[in-house]
Design a protein around this motif. Structure first.
Motif, PDB file in Angstrom:
ATOM      1  N   TYR A 120       0.832  -1.195   0.000  1.00  0.00           N
ATOM      2  CA  TYR A 120       0.000   0.000   0.000  1.00  0.00           C
ATOM      3  C   TYR A 120       0.868   1.248   0.000  1.00  0.00           C
ATOM      4  O   TYR A 120       0.559   2.272  -0.619  1.00  0.00           O
ATOM      5  CB  TYR A 120      -0.929   0.024   1.223  1.00  0.00           C
ATOM      6  N   ILE A 121       2.021   1.159   0.730  1.00  0.00           N
ATOM      7  CA  ILE A 121       2.917   2.316   0.766  1.00  0.00           C
ATOM      8  C   ILE A 121       3.524   2.548  -0.603  1.00  0.00           C
ATOM      9  O   ILE A 121       3.647   3.698  -1.067  1.00  0.00           O
ATOM     10  CB  ILE A 121       4.013   2.103   1.823  1.00  0.00           C
ATOM     11  N   THR A 122       3.880   1.456  -1.283  1.00  0.00           N
ATOM     12  CA  THR A 122       4.393   1.593  -2.636  1.00  0.00           C
ATOM     13  C   THR A 122       3.379   2.294  -3.523  1.00  0.00           C
ATOM     14  O   THR A 122       3.718   3.197  -4.298  1.00  0.00           O
ATOM     15  CB  THR A 122       4.698   0.205  -3.223  1.00  0.00           C
ATOM     16  N   ALA A 123       2.114   1.863  -3.374  1.00  0.00           N
ATOM     17  CA  ALA A 123       1.064   2.474  -4.189  1.00  0.00           C
ATOM     18  C   ALA A 123       0.948   3.955  -3.871  1.00  0.00           C
ATOM     19  O   ALA A 123       0.808   4.799  -4.774  1.00  0.00           O
ATOM     20  CB  ALA A 123      -0.270   1.772  -3.944  1.00  0.00           C
ATOM     21  N   ALA A 124       1.024   4.292  -2.578  1.00  0.00           N
ATOM     22  CA  ALA A 124       0.908   5.701  -2.196  1.00  0.00           C
ATOM     23  C   ALA A 124       2.059   6.508  -2.766  1.00  0.00           C
ATOM     24  O   ALA A 124       1.874   7.631  -3.256  1.00  0.00           O
ATOM     25  CB  ALA A 124       0.857   5.818  -0.675  1.00  0.00           C
ATOM     26  N   ILE A 125       3.268   5.934  -2.716  1.00  0.00           N
ATOM     27  CA  ILE A 125       4.425   6.651  -3.277  1.00  0.00           C
ATOM     28  C   ILE A 125       4.220   6.887  -4.755  1.00  0.00           C
ATOM     29  O   ILE A 125       4.446   7.996  -5.273  1.00  0.00           O
ATOM     30  CB  ILE A 125       5.728   5.843  -3.059  1.00  0.00           C
ATOM     31  N   ALA A 126       3.774   5.825  -5.473  1.00  0.00           N
ATOM     32  CA  ALA A 126       3.549   5.971  -6.913  1.00  0.00           C
ATOM     33  C   ALA A 126       2.522   7.066  -7.159  1.00  0.00           C
ATOM     34  O   ALA A 126       2.671   7.905  -8.057  1.00  0.00           O
ATOM     35  CB  ALA A 126       3.086   4.650  -7.509  1.00  0.00           C
ATOM     36  N   LEU A 127       1.462   7.065  -6.363  1.00  0.00           N
ATOM     37  CA  LEU A 127       0.397   8.041  -6.573  1.00  0.00           C
ATOM     38  C   LEU A 127       0.925   9.455  -6.343  1.00  0.00           C
ATOM     39  O   LEU A 127       0.786  10.343  -7.181  1.00  0.00           O
ATOM     40  CB  LEU A 127      -0.762   7.734  -5.620  1.00  0.00           C
ATOM     41  N   VAL A 128       1.563   9.667  -5.206  1.00  0.00           N
ATOM     42  CA  VAL A 128       1.956  11.032  -4.862  1.00  0.00           C
ATOM     43  C   VAL A 128       3.048  11.529  -5.790  1.00  0.00           C
ATOM     44  O   VAL A 128       2.957  12.596  -6.408  1.00  0.00           O
ATOM     45  CB  VAL A 128       2.422  11.081  -3.392  1.00  0.00           C
ATOM     46  N   PHE A 129       4.108  10.733  -5.924  1.00  0.00           N
ATOM     47  CA  PHE A 129       5.233  11.231  -6.708  1.00  0.00           C
ATOM     48  C   PHE A 129       4.917  11.247  -8.185  1.00  0.00           C
ATOM     49  O   PHE A 129       5.057  12.265  -8.860  1.00  0.00           O
ATOM     50  CB  PHE A 129       6.462  10.356  -6.473  1.00  0.00           C
ATOM     51  N   LYS A 130       4.508  10.056  -8.696  1.00  0.00           N
ATOM     52  CA  LYS A 130       4.476   9.960 -10.141  1.00  0.00           C
ATOM     53  C   LYS A 130       3.179  10.443 -10.751  1.00  0.00           C
ATOM     54  O   LYS A 130       3.164  10.838 -11.905  1.00  0.00           O
ATOM     55  CB  LYS A 130       4.694   8.509 -10.542  1.00  0.00           C
ATOM     56  N   ALA A 131       2.080  10.396 -10.009  1.00  0.00           N
ATOM     57  CA  ALA A 131       0.828  10.848 -10.610  1.00  0.00           C
ATOM     58  C   ALA A 131       0.589  12.319 -10.337  1.00  0.00           C
ATOM     59  O   ALA A 131      -0.202  12.938 -11.043  1.00  0.00           O
ATOM     60  CB  ALA A 131      -0.337  10.015 -10.101  1.00  0.00           C
ATOM     61  N   ILE A 132       1.228  12.888  -9.311  1.00  0.00           N
ATOM     62  CA  ILE A 132       0.932  14.288  -8.985  1.00  0.00           C
ATOM     63  C   ILE A 132       2.161  15.164  -9.126  1.00  0.00           C
ATOM     64  O   ILE A 132       2.195  16.076  -9.948  1.00  0.00           O
ATOM     65  CB  ILE A 132       0.347  14.393  -7.555  1.00  0.00           C
ATOM     66  N   ILE A 133       3.194  14.854  -8.370  1.00  0.00           N
ATOM     67  CA  ILE A 133       4.324  15.797  -8.308  1.00  0.00           C
ATOM     68  C   ILE A 133       5.049  15.881  -9.637  1.00  0.00           C
ATOM     69  O   ILE A 133       5.269  16.966 -10.183  1.00  0.00           O
ATOM     70  CB  ILE A 133       5.306  15.382  -7.186  1.00  0.00           C
ATOM     71  N   ILE A 134       5.420  14.731 -10.186  1.00  0.00           N
ATOM     72  CA  ILE A 134       6.220  14.762 -11.420  1.00  0.00           C
ATOM     73  C   ILE A 134       5.455  15.366 -12.590  1.00  0.00           C
ATOM     74  O   ILE A 134       6.022  16.204 -13.308  1.00  0.00           O
ATOM     75  CB  ILE A 134       6.777  13.363 -11.733  1.00  0.00           C
ATOM     76  N   PRO A 135       4.175  15.023 -12.837  1.00  0.00           N
ATOM     77  CA  PRO A 135       3.481  15.709 -13.935  1.00  0.00           C
ATOM     78  C   PRO A 135       3.387  17.205 -13.747  1.00  0.00           C
ATOM     79  O   PRO A 135       3.582  17.963 -14.703  1.00  0.00           O
ATOM     80  CB  PRO A 135       2.098  15.050 -13.949  1.00  0.00           C
ATOM     81  N   VAL A 136       3.140  17.646 -12.504  1.00  0.00           N
ATOM     82  CA  VAL A 136       3.073  19.091 -12.288  1.00  0.00           C
ATOM     83  C   VAL A 136       4.414  19.736 -12.598  1.00  0.00           C
ATOM     84  O   VAL A 136       4.503  20.772 -13.285  1.00  0.00           O
ATOM     85  CB  VAL A 136       2.642  19.368 -10.829  1.00  0.00           C
ATOM     86  N   ALA A 137       5.491  19.095 -12.118  1.00  0.00           N
ATOM     87  CA  ALA A 137       6.819  19.665 -12.367  1.00  0.00           C
ATOM     88  C   ALA A 137       7.135  19.688 -13.856  1.00  0.00           C
ATOM     89  O   ALA A 137       7.648  20.669 -14.391  1.00  0.00           O
ATOM     90  CB  ALA A 137       7.861  18.849 -11.607  1.00  0.00           C
ATOM     91  N   LEU A 138       6.775  18.576 -14.546  1.00  0.00           N
ATOM     92  CA  LEU A 138       7.042  18.526 -15.981  1.00  0.00           C
ATOM     93  C   LEU A 138       6.267  19.613 -16.707  1.00  0.00           C
ATOM     94  O   LEU A 138       6.761  20.222 -17.653  1.00  0.00           O
ATOM     95  CB  LEU A 138       6.648  17.161 -16.543  1.00  0.00           C
ATOM     96  N   ARG A 139       5.033  19.845 -16.258  1.00  0.00           N
ATOM     97  CA  ARG A 139       4.240  20.873 -16.921  1.00  0.00           C
ATOM     98  C   ARG A 139       4.881  22.231 -16.750  1.00  0.00           C
ATOM     99  O   ARG A 139       4.936  23.043 -17.686  1.00  0.00           O
ATOM    100  CB  ARG A 139       2.811  20.871 -16.366  1.00  0.00           C
ATOM    101  N   ARG A 140       5.447  22.485 -15.536  1.00  0.00           N
ATOM    102  CA  ARG A 140       6.098  23.772 -15.339  1.00  0.00           C
ATOM    103  C   ARG A 140       7.348  23.904 -16.200  1.00  0.00           C
ATOM    104  O   ARG A 140       7.625  24.939 -16.775  1.00  0.00           O
ATOM    105  CB  ARG A 140       6.435  23.952 -13.867  1.00  0.00           C
ATOM    106  N   ILE A 141       8.123  22.815 -16.293  1.00  0.00           N
ATOM    107  CA  ILE A 141       9.301  22.834 -17.164  1.00  0.00           C
ATOM    108  C   ILE A 141       8.865  23.129 -18.585  1.00  0.00           C
ATOM    109  O   ILE A 141       9.479  23.933 -19.292  1.00  0.00           O
ATOM    110  CB  ILE A 141      10.034  21.475 -17.125  1.00  0.00           C
ATOM    111  N   MET A 142       7.789  22.459 -18.993  1.00  0.00           N
ATOM    112  CA  MET A 142       7.317  22.603 -20.360  1.00  0.00           C
ATOM    113  C   MET A 142       6.946  24.050 -20.649  1.00  0.00           C
ATOM    114  O   MET A 142       7.264  24.596 -21.704  1.00  0.00           O
ATOM    115  CB  MET A 142       6.104  21.682 -20.544  1.00  0.00           C
ATOM    116  N   VAL A 143       6.247  24.676 -19.683  1.00  0.00           N
ATOM    117  CA  VAL A 143       5.840  26.064 -19.900  1.00  0.00           C
ATOM    118  C   VAL A 143       7.068  26.963 -19.954  1.00  0.00           C
ATOM    119  O   VAL A 143       7.184  27.853 -20.803  1.00  0.00           O
ATOM    120  CB  VAL A 143       4.868  26.494 -18.783  1.00  0.00           C
ATOM    121  N   ARG A 144       8.027  26.724 -19.032  1.00  0.00           N
ATOM    122  CA  ARG A 144       9.204  27.580 -19.016  1.00  0.00           C
ATOM    123  C   ARG A 144      10.064  27.395 -20.259  1.00  0.00           C
ATOM    124  O   ARG A 144      10.659  28.339 -20.752  1.00  0.00           O
ATOM    125  CB  ARG A 144      10.034  27.306 -17.763  1.00  0.00           C
ATOM    126  N   LEU A 145      10.170  26.166 -20.740  1.00  0.00           N
ATOM    127  CA  LEU A 145      10.950  25.947 -21.954  1.00  0.00           C
ATOM    128  C   LEU A 145      10.185  26.363 -23.193  1.00  0.00           C
ATOM    129  O   LEU A 145      10.764  26.510 -24.266  1.00  0.00           O
ATOM    130  CB  LEU A 145      11.318  24.453 -22.088  1.00  0.00           C
TER     131      LEU A 145
END
Lengths: 220, 673, 318
Positions: free
Chosen positions: A60-85
């Motif tokens: 369950y912790i693995t699932a939570a990590i996947a959810l928080v990091f990869k489904a939320i944080i990383i897409p948001v960060a990538l979107r910001r990089i994308m806008v800045r670039l």
């Protein structure tokens, strides 16, 4: 009841493969980031279901990590990089969408044949999950190979790692520390790639790999 | 039985010199035409009747006739078993239809003395190939068939492309015969016993069987038109006169299929596990490539020739499935696939002949085969249009006609294949199923184009607007074939049961009996699994269509008025504004042709102020020719050039060459253990 | 007695699909209009349109042939037969064994063949555009549909629709990956075959990018009425097909009494309404694709269906 558990596990693993195909089909970067977020969400659901099916609460912790990091944080960060670039238009592909999807089907067939022949004696749920996981890994690699834009290559790399996580949860008994270390190494790699992208963009005004090859003197 | 058939074949052969004499007589050409074609019609009908009788009776003791011709220690053996009987029916039905058609069409032939002598010989040769019971007579008849058809291909020798077509055809035919020669040589073994009975009882080693299979596939496949050995077919089939094209496409390719069946299913025994994968893969690729090529052509007969390649691909897919099931011992499924393949053989000979007859009628009426110069023929040639439409619907595998039934049976066989344990088959069969479905959809597109551009719309040239309706004999042949297509589509159970003896002979199993099923449906596997009733579908369509028309005309309105075409309000005066054949195929060309044919559209616009026309060019490359055939041709040229110096040696050099060869042979004899 | 009852039920289904299809089209149009904050045409407007068209005089182009006049009746007959054979409120109707799912798809393909010929008959550019694009879309959508049939038939063990619906309604079916893939592919194919956004726009008649409307541009009067009715029947057929294969709850079995039949009929109407609502929402949310993006879109359906079939071949539990 166990048959239903089996089927839902299959359904979630199969949805992960379908999401990889949907990633291959995208031709705009913002859509690709959204699809990657859904990819990570499906992975989280799949890992959570495996936790329920195998009775392994640390997953369950693995699932939570996947959810928080990869489904939320990383897409948001990538979107910001994308806008800045400023690269939120098309992704140039090396191979067209049609041939890429045909290759994708061939890779899935290959993964099925390999996995189901090699693991002939193992537990059926684990075997077929491994087959799907290998398909996701190969499709992630295909995406890295057939895209010219560096950000989309990063996303291919991330989805490849999703496939590895699926494989690891399918084989029973993966200890938590491995998952944390894998997740952190991915995060570090991601930060490093992000920094490099910014440096490249500063120097050369582009992150298109073919143009960068010209600067290295490799293209005629 | 066989004796009567051989007498009829002898009569056909005797017609050739009669034809030479008759057409040499002054003003005897017209009488010679009627005589020769009429006699061929009667003789082929007799042969067909004999074959039907043999198929129906199917006694275990099929008679064998041995003639003291050919090799002195061998003789020439002929036999009609169930497989031969079925293919004799196909050959002679096609021959009879072509002869009936030619009674009308042959009048327009401007040099009949080049066609008439070879036509009966061609029919005789095809019959002999099917009846042959030993390798020697098989090969002699096969080569005779190739030679007579080559003579017919170069009948209109004034056109350079016909001579080139004949040359390529002769090369490929020789290649095919060489492959078959080697195959039979391997099968006969060092004992040299060439009769089929002896070959059947011998058990070849696995490597010999594999090699024979490959040679048989290459030899029979090149005559049938499997990709990549198909290059001669679209050159040769359009070059011949139309009734001969119908025979070549509709019948000779089936004789090639017979050759493959005889060699692989009958003489070689139980197939190895990998044979089916090769046949399936080749069949699937052939089907899709054939129809894609067809969509790129402007010449109506070339479209039909490429469509023959597509249908041969479909037949080989069915045969590959039969091989797969047979190698696992699943006799019922093998019977289903083989029945589907044989039924498609019969169906294709019917509708392909019909379509070639239609193309011949169009060529006669307008003087051109180019679709871009035709159009609006449905008004000028209404009856030809109806039968050509029937042929187009049949070949596009649409219910209620016969093309659909054989493709439906192949799909049912594909749905049985998950039982096969081999991994190669588990991956190949779904892919081939997708290719088959793709080729069926593209075939429908191809024939909407062929029929629509040629017959519908408005005439694009004066030749098209001045066309005359076809004559009675040709129409009769076409109507007969169209009726047979309808019957085979509505009552397929009859034909499936008629094929049972053939299938029983080859795979030792058969489909369930169809004559007892209620309402005349067909049930290929089990009632709960799948069933089809062509008669009911056809009746429903007619009844509901007619009732609707009647009801609407009585209750609502039946008024009608003619006016200019609407066209969104644009006054559309010019005929050139219609869609052309190339423009109709443009979306498909863009989707599939960009990779497979390197299709490029180049538009050249003139500079502003210049009065030059704008030009749109479509560039296509035949990649198989460019990367397969052309390098071989260039290689042969280079080697021939190098070896040419051997022509100019001195006498002493020639003597030393002879001496060196002799010494070498003696050395070999000395060293060989 | 039983034979008369079976005939009556089959006849009832044929009448039902005929009467409900304009209502379905009207419902989708009304919902789309409401989603765009318009009033929209009344729900029964398609019926009025059809009656009005039937009564009008046909204006035929000078060079239209007999084929042009016969085709609307043929298209209508073929589509009506296909729609009558898909189980709606009850499976196992009297003539359902005369055509399995592959035959139903082929009957629809005949209708499409005829319509493409009609587009070429008058010899204008619009008809040619419609026909050539229609056959391109068909050359991808039809193989996709056949692969979907294979995938579902390999799970259900039959291509007979009544057997498939009965299997899907039973507890043995389970949640299979191949079914999920087949459902997505079937939705894409249904949108392509019915000429809905994003493949084609059913609402306007003048754009050069239209496919279905361009083919039938020259039709008027009762001919046009039959073609519009056939298009409505085709939409009903596809929604019924998706309902009977993937949402078969409420479908009554062949041994049903009057109560089950009523439940089946009500469930069917509910499923039609749900399908129509989803279609209206989807059409409003998404934009029409340019024509040469369509091969990628429909090709994706073909790939998904091929993947579903491949998975079924590889292992029985997919």
């Amino acid at each position: 009841m166990p048959a239903l558990v089996f089927d839902i596990a299959h359904l979630l693993a199969g949805s992960l493969v379908v999401m990889s195909f949907v990633q291959l089909y995208q031709d705009r970067l913002s859509a690709l980031i959204n699809v990657f977020a859904v990819h990570a969400l499906v992975l989280a659901l799949s890992v959570a279901w495996q936790a329920f099916a195998q009775g392994a609460p640390h997953l369950y912790i693995t699932a939570a990590i996947a959810l928080v990091f990869k489904a939320i944080i990383i897409p948001v960060a990538l979107r910001r990089i994308m806008v800045r670039l400023g690269i939120h238009r098309e992704i140039e592909v090396v191979v067209g969408v049609g041939p890429a999807m045909l290759l994708g089907i061939g890779l899935v067939a290959l993964a099925m044949v390999v996995m189901l022949r090699v693991t002939a004696e193992a537990d059926p749920l684990a075997r077929e999950d491994l087959a799907f996981a290998l398909s996701v890994v190969l499709l992630g690699l295909l995406m890295m190979v057939t895209r010219r834009n560096a950000v989309s290559q990063v996303i291919g790399f991330m989805s490849l790692e999703n496939g590895l996580v699926l494989a690891a949860t399918g084989a029973k008994g993966m200890p938590l520390v491995v998952e944390i270390s894998v997740a952190f190494s991915v995060l570090i790699a991601f930060i490093v790639i992000g920094i490099f992208l910014f440096r490249i963009r500063e120097r050369f005004d582009t992150v298109d790999m073919q143009a960068l090859d010209k600067f290295r003197g490799e293209r005629r | 039985m066989v004796a009567y058939a051989l007498c009829a074949v002898a009569a056909l052969l005797a017609l050739s010199p009669i034809a030479v004499a008759a057409s040499a007589a002054p003003r005897g050409a017209r009488a010679a035409t009627s005589l020769v074609y009429g006699a061929c019609l009667i003789i082929t009908l007799i042969l067909g009747a004999i074959a039907l009788f043999a198929l129906y009776r199917d006694s275990a003791t099929t008679s064998v006739v041995t003639l003291p011709l050919g090799l002195p220690w061998l003789g020439a053996h002929f036999r009609i078993d169930a497989l031969a009987a079925f293919f004799l029916v196909v050959v002679n039905l096609g021959g009879a239809a072509a002869s009936l058609f030619a009674l009308g069409y042959g009048r327009h032939e401007h040099s009949p003395q080049r066609v008439l002598p070879f036509y009966p010989a061609y029919l005789a040769a095809m019959n002999l190939v099917v009846m042959a019971d030993d390798a020697f007579s098989f090969l002699v008849s096969w080569e005779f068939m190739s030679l007579t058809s080559w003579a017919l291909v170069i009948a209109n020798h004034e056109l350079r492309e016909n001579m080139r077509a004949g040359f390529v055809y002769l090369m490929m035919a020789s290649f095919g015969t060489l492959m078959l020669l080697l195959a039979f040589g391997l099968l006969a073994g060092p004992g040299g016993n060439y009769t089929f009975d002896a070959i059947r009882t011998s058990q070849p080693a696995a490597i010999v069987a594999a090699l024979t299979f490959t040679l048989a596939l290459a030899g029979a496949g090149s005559k049938a038109g499997l990709v990549p050995l198909h290059a001669w077919l679209p050159l040769a089939h359009p070059a011949a006169p139309s009734h001969v094209s119908a025979l070549m496409s509709g019948v000779m390719t089936k004789v090639a299929v017979y050759g493959f069946l005889r060699l692989v299913f009958d003489l070689l025994g139980t197939p190895a596990w990998w044979w089916s994968i090769v046949v399936l893969a080749l069949g699937g690729i052939t089907a899709v490539m054939g129809v894609l090529y067809a969509l790129m052509q402007r010449d109506l007969k070339r479209v039909l020739a490429y469509s023959t390649i597509e249908n041969i691909g479909i037949i080989f897919v069915a045969l590959g499935l039969a091989l797969a099931f047979q190698s696992e011992g699943l006799a019922a499924a093998a019977a289903l696939s083989l029945t589907a393949g044989l039924f498609h053989v019969f169906n294709h000979s019917l509708f392909k002949s019909l379509l070639f007859f239609g193309a011949g009628s169009v060529l006669n009426a307008t003087g051109t085969r180019d679709m871009e110069h035709l159009g609006g023929l449905i008004h000028r040639m209404p009856r030809t249009a109806v039968v050509f439409l029937a042929g187009s619907v049949a070949i596009s595998a649409l219910p209620p006609l016969n093309g659909f039934v054989s493709e439906w049976l192949i799909f049912q066989a594909i749905l049985l294949s998950p039982q096969l344990p081999s991994w190669g088959l588990k991956l190949t069969v779904p892919a081939v199923g997708a290719l088959l479905a793709l080729s069926a959809a593209l075939a429908a597109a191809c024939f909407v184009r062929a029929f629509g551009i040629t017959f519908l719309g408005r005439p694009r040239t004066p030749a098209a607007s001045g066309a005359q309706e076809t004559d009675g004999h040709s129409l009769a042949a076409m109507v007969l074939l169209a009726t047979l297509c309808l019957i085979a589509g509505i009552l397929p159970g009859l034909f499936i049961d008629a094929l049972a003896p053939v299938v029983q002979l080859l795979v030792r199993g058969r489909m369930p009996v169809q004559t007892g099923v209620e309402w005349l449906s067909i049930v290929p596997i089990a009632e709960s699994r799948s069933s089809y009733n062509g008669l009911l579908l056809f009746s429903f369509m007619i009844v509901s269509g007619a009732t609707t028309a009647f009801a609407i005309h009585r209750l609502a309105s039946d008024k009608l008025r003619r006016g200019p075409a609407w066209g969104c309000g644009y006054p559309d005066a010019s005929v050139a504004m219609q869609y052309t054949a190339d423009s109709f195929a443009q979306p498909i060309r863009r989707v599939f042709g960009t990779t497979l044919f390197r299709a490029r559209e180049i538009g050249e616009m003139p500079r502003p102020g210049s009065t030059a026309p704008a030009r749109l060019t479509v560039q296509l490359r035949d990649l198989i020719w460019d990367y397969g055939y052309a390098p071989i041709a260039i290689g042969v040229d280079v080697v021939a050039d190098r070896l040419n110096y051997l022509q100019f040696l001195t006498i002493r050099s020639y003597l030393s060459l002879v001496f060196a060869a002799l010494v070498l042979l003696l050395l070999v004899l000395a060293i060989w253990p | 007695m039983a034979v008369i009852r079976d005939f009556a039920l089959q006849g009832a289904q044929m009448l039902l699909v005929l009467l409900l299809s304009p209502l379905l089209t009207g419902f989708v149009r009304k919902l789309k209009a409401r989603l765009l904050r318009r009033q929209g045409p009344p729900l029964l407007q398609p019926y009025r349109d059809l009656i009005r068209l039937m009564r009008k005089e046909v204006v035929l182009a000078d060079n239209a042939s007999w084929l042009f006049r016969v085709i609307p009746y043929f298209v209508f007959a073929a589509t009506w037969i296909a729609a009558s054979l898909v189980p709606t409120f009850r499976s196992g109707l009297l003539f359902s064994w005369s055509a399995d799912l592959i035959a139903i798809i082929a009957v629809l393909a005949s209708a499409r063949f005829a319509l493409a010929l009609a587009g070429l008959d008058v010899g204008t550019s619009f008809g040619g555009i419609g026909s050539s694009r229609e056959v391109m879309i068909a050359s991808l959508a039809e193989p996709a549909m056949l692969m979907i049939v294979f995938a579902v038939a390999l799970i259900a063990g039959s291509t007979q629709l009544s057997t498939m619906a009965a299997f899907m309604n039973s507890p043995e079916v389970g949640l299979r990956v191949s079914l999920g893939l087949a459902l997505i592919a079937l939705v894409i194919v249904a949108i392509a075959e019915n000429a809905r956004i994003p493949v084609d726009n059913p609402a306007t008649h003048l754009e050069l990018t239209m496919v279905h409307e361009a083919m039938v541009l020259e039709y008027s009067g009762r001919h046009l009425a039959l073609i519009e009715l056939s298009a409505a029947l085709k939409l009903l057929l596809y929604i019924s097909l998706i309902a009977c294969l993937f949402a078969p709850w409420g479908l009554s079995s062949p041994a049903a009494g009057p109560w089950e039949l009523t439940v089946g009929a009500v469930a069917y109407v509910v499923k039609l309404a749900a399908g129509g609502a989803l279609l209206a929402v989807f059409e409003t949310v998404i934009a029409k694709m340019r024509v040469f993006r369509l091969p990628g879109f429909i090709g994706a359906a073909l790939m998904l269906a091929l993947l579903a079939t491949l998975l079924r071949f590889v292992s029985g539990s997919f």
